[in-house]
Design a protein around this motif. Structure first.
Motif, PDB file in Angstrom:
ATOM      1  N   TYR A 137       0.836  -1.211   0.000  1.00 42.62           N
ATOM      2  CA  TYR A 137       0.000   0.000   0.000  1.00 42.62           C
ATOM      3  C   TYR A 137       0.867   1.256   0.000  1.00 42.62           C
ATOM      4  O   TYR A 137       0.604   2.200  -0.749  1.00 42.62           O
ATOM      5  CB  TYR A 137      -0.924  -0.025   1.214  1.00 42.62           C
ATOM      6  N   GLN A 192     -14.388   0.792  -0.723  1.00 44.82           N
ATOM      7  CA  GLN A 192     -13.347   1.747  -1.073  1.00 44.82           C
ATOM      8  C   GLN A 192     -11.967   1.125  -0.820  1.00 44.82           C
ATOM      9  O   GLN A 192     -11.842   0.131  -0.103  1.00 44.82           O
ATOM     10  CB  GLN A 192     -13.534   3.038  -0.270  1.00 44.82           C
ATOM     11  N   PRO A 193     -10.898   1.709  -1.374  1.00 40.07           N
ATOM     12  CA  PRO A 193      -9.590   1.030  -1.366  1.00 40.07           C
ATOM     13  C   PRO A 193      -9.001   0.746   0.007  1.00 40.07           C
ATOM     14  O   PRO A 193      -8.367  -0.291   0.190  1.00 40.07           O
ATOM     15  CB  PRO A 193      -8.694   2.002  -2.150  1.00 40.07           C
ATOM     16  N   TRP A 220      -5.984  -3.898  -5.045  1.00 38.75           N
ATOM     17  CA  TRP A 220      -6.101  -2.435  -5.090  1.00 38.75           C
ATOM     18  C   TRP A 220      -4.713  -1.799  -5.223  1.00 38.75           C
ATOM     19  O   TRP A 220      -4.510  -0.874  -6.019  1.00 38.75           O
ATOM     20  CB  TRP A 220      -6.783  -1.916  -3.828  1.00 38.75           C
TER      21      TRP A 220
END
Length: 241
Positions: A137, A192-193, A220
């Protein structure tokens, strides 16, 4: 280029200190001021730490947009190109410095969390998996931030990306359970991410079932990374041609 990015961070001490202290202060505010009023079925510090890690990662990564924009505005890119340094190494240097800053900030958040009562139950494999999800991420957000820095016309405009990454964790499971939100917000909050990233970290760190959340989180991150890499290449060529 990575060494240059780290040296720039060391010289910009106020921004580095802010990126490290803001997540810590946010965690302390939520735990000690709001935690008593929020029912999560567990100790609030246990619930909130994964969300704070995502805030830390997003805020630290967003600074890359400003650094890249300052390079584009300051003319240093032309000097690098005269030395036959391409766009990929320049941007990768900023991203590497961003990841390094984020790792230090993440370690600080975890140390403070442990001091105020956070007790992870992850084994070695789960801890490594959580670190992998978080690192993916951070890397994806850093590259996306670099692309924003190329797109922005000024460092001031690039700093607006910080608002987005700071806002995104709020309509998610970062600070309160999604089922406590208005029903019309559930669809966005669930899909959502950042929600699968947070749920992955929470489950892996606390020894809870994670289902497909880690794979969704990695998907993602991979999508953001692919878009950011492609966009960065196009934008760098257009801005320096």
């Amino acid at each position: 280029m990575a060494g240059r990015g780290i040296r720039l961070s060391r010289r910009n001490t106020d921004a580095v200190i802010t990126s490290m202290m803001l997540p810590v202060m946010m965690m302390l505010v939520f735990v000690y001021l709001f935690g008593g009023a929020i029912d999560t079925g567990t100790e609030y510090v246990t619930y909130v730490v994964p969300g704070v890690l995502i805030v830390c990662a997003g805020f630290g990564s967003a600074g890359t947009a400003v650094s890249v924009s300052e390079d584009m505005k300051g003319g240093i890119i032309d000097r690098f190109r005269s030395l036959d340094v391409g766009g990929a190494p320049i941007l990768a240097g900023h991203v590497t410095a961003s990841v390094a800053r984020n790792l230090v900030s993440t370690a600080l958040v975890l140390v403070v969390a442990l001091l105020i009562g956070f007790r992870p139950e992850a084994g070695p494999a789960a801890a490594l998996a959580a670190a992998g999800v978080l690192l993916a991420y951070i890397t994806a957000m850093s590259w996306l931030s670099a692309a924003v820095g190329l797109l922005a016309k000024s460092p001031e405009a690039a700093s607006g990306f910080t608002f987005l990454v700071l806002f995104l964790p709020y309509p998610s499971s970062a600070f309160v359970p999604i089922e406590t939100m208005p029903s019309w917000l559930h669809g966005f909050a669930d899909h959502q991410p950042v929600t699968p990233v947070i749920e992955s970290l929470r489950g892996l760190l606390l020894g809870l079932p994670v289902g497909t959340a880690p794979w969704i989180a990695l998907a993602w991150s991979a999508g953001f990374l692919a878009v950011a890499l492609g966009l960065s290449g196009v934008l760098f060529r257009s801005r320096t041609s």
